[in-house]
Write a protein that holds these residues in place. Structure first.
Motif, mmCIF file in Angstrom:
data_model
loop_
_atom_site.group_PDB
_atom_site.id
_atom_site.type_symbol
_atom_site.label_atom_id
_atom_site.label_comp_id
_atom_site.label_asym_id
_atom_site.label_seq_id
_atom_site.Cartn_x
_atom_site.Cartn_y
_atom_site.Cartn_z
ATOM 1 N N CYS A 106 1.012 -1.242 -0.077
ATOM 2 C CA CYS A 106 0.405 -0.120 0.376
ATOM 3 C C CYS A 106 0.734 1.311 -0.173
ATOM 4 O O CYS A 106 0.474 1.922 0.571
ATOM 5 C CB CYS A 106 -0.891 0.626 1.396
ATOM 6 S SG CYS A 106 -1.601 -1.100 1.157
ATOM 7 N N LEU A 130 -2.687 -0.954 -5.172
ATOM 8 C CA LEU A 130 -3.996 -1.055 -6.412
ATOM 9 C C LEU A 130 -3.893 0.209 -7.330
ATOM 10 O O LEU A 130 -4.552 -0.023 -8.115
ATOM 11 C CB LEU A 130 -4.872 -1.087 -5.213
ATOM 12 C CG LEU A 130 -5.859 -1.808 -6.147
ATOM 13 C CD1 LEU A 130 -5.864 -3.325 -6.842
ATOM 14 C CD2 LEU A 130 -7.177 -2.624 -5.554
ATOM 15 N N ASP A 151 -3.411 -6.007 -6.346
ATOM 16 C CA ASP A 151 -3.862 -5.792 -5.026
ATOM 17 C C ASP A 151 -3.571 -6.474 -4.169
ATOM 18 O O ASP A 151 -2.574 -7.916 -4.063
ATOM 19 C CB ASP A 151 -5.517 -7.037 -4.456
ATOM 20 C CG ASP A 151 -5.911 -7.028 -3.607
ATOM 21 O OD1 ASP A 151 -6.157 -5.546 -3.161
ATOM 22 O OD2 ASP A 151 -6.976 -8.438 -3.771
ATOM 23 N N VAL A 204 -8.618 -4.437 5.801
ATOM 24 C CA VAL A 204 -7.426 -4.550 4.643
ATOM 25 C C VAL A 204 -5.943 -4.855 5.633
ATOM 26 O O VAL A 204 -6.001 -5.601 4.978
ATOM 27 C CB VAL A 204 -7.163 -2.910 3.767
ATOM 28 C CG1 VAL A 204 -5.412 -3.285 3.047
ATOM 29 C CG2 VAL A 204 -7.790 -2.560 2.826
#
Length: 274
Positions: A106, A130, A151, A204
């Protein structure tokens, strides 16, 4: 703020405009804008963007993160100072490790990967996100081949499975219902995918915790930035995936980091903190 004020000294009129727009550190911001050496038209365009509420880092095109300049594109999550604490934990854990494999998951701008890759000789550093806009931004800060779009762990090269020494993850963790309460700089100018963590903010985190053990090498560590109120739930998700967990807080920065180790890591990896 992105950095301390450089020369030249800010013009009073510019400071007044920024202060009227609600910029708390108007003098510093004016000095930073003037320090870019822009022509009058370009300067006016950037000032207008800032007065309209766009984050200063996006207006400047860069943010300071642990003493490094990191490129920031419009719409991309701006690196927070509190995340510097997670970088410090990562560097402490990786000290003395030979040629570690490190992942900034991320990644946003890739700020964590920039710091870790630039501080650890021999490190193989990867970054993944992503959001294609974030990926494009991270590729301005890192070698393009090291930045992957997809992802979570699915974005990474399959050869890294079971080989990663440390994952540093600043995943979105704002509960959906609280996004409307965030400062306008964030909610209006950072992409929602970088903010929205689901109903309780931890959707997440749970996915990362569940998948991490398969990607970590023996003795590998997962770092998750969390909040003080969410840390116990983040830690429980990691413990539920079979990892040993501690929570590291930095009161001065407001930072909370969940440190999750694979079971055989306790003897070899420690933050030295309580």
């Amino acid at each position: 703020m992105v950095a301390s004020s450089p020369d030249p000294a800010p013009a009073p009129g510019l400071v007044a405009r920024l202060r009227a727009a609600g910029c708390v550190f108007a003098e510093d911001e004016a000095a930073l804008l003037l320090g870019e050496g822009l022509g009058p038209d370009d300067l006016e365009a950037r000032v207008a963007r800032r007065v309209a509420g766009e984050p200063l880092e996006q207006v400047l095109g860069w943010a300071a993160f642990r003493g490094r300049r990191v490129r920031v594109l419009p719409g991309v999550f701006v690196p927070r100072r509190r995340t510097e604490a997670m970088a410090a934990v990562a560097l402490e854990l990786l000290a003395g490790r030979a040629d570690p494999v490190v992942v900034d998951l991320c990644c946003g701008t890739g700020a964590l990967a920039v710091v870790l890759g630039g501080s650890i000789p021999g490190a193989e550093v990867h970054a993944a996100d992503l959001d294609p806009v974030a990926v494009a931004c991270a590729r301005l800060n890192l070698p393009a081949r090291a930045v992957h779009e997809g992802d979570l762990f699915d974005a990474l090269p399959p050869r890294l499975r079971g080989q990663v020494d440390l994952v540093a993850c600043n995943a979105p963790y704002v509960p959906t219902g609280r996004i409307a309460l965030m400062p306008p700089e964030a909610r209006d100018h950072e992409r929602r995918i970088a903010l929205d963590g689901g109903a309780d903010g931890l959707d997440v985190h749970r996915r990362v915790a569940a998948a991490a053990p398969a990607w970590l090498a023996p003795g590998g560590v997962l770092l998750l930035e969390s909040s003080e109120e969410q840390a116990d739930a983040s830690a429980a998700a990691c413990a539920g995936a079979g990892m040993d967990v501690e929570v590291v807080t930095s009161p001065g920065t407001g930072s909370t980091v969940v440190v999750a180790r694979t079971p055989d890591a306790a003897a070899g990896w420690t933050t030295g903190r309580s």
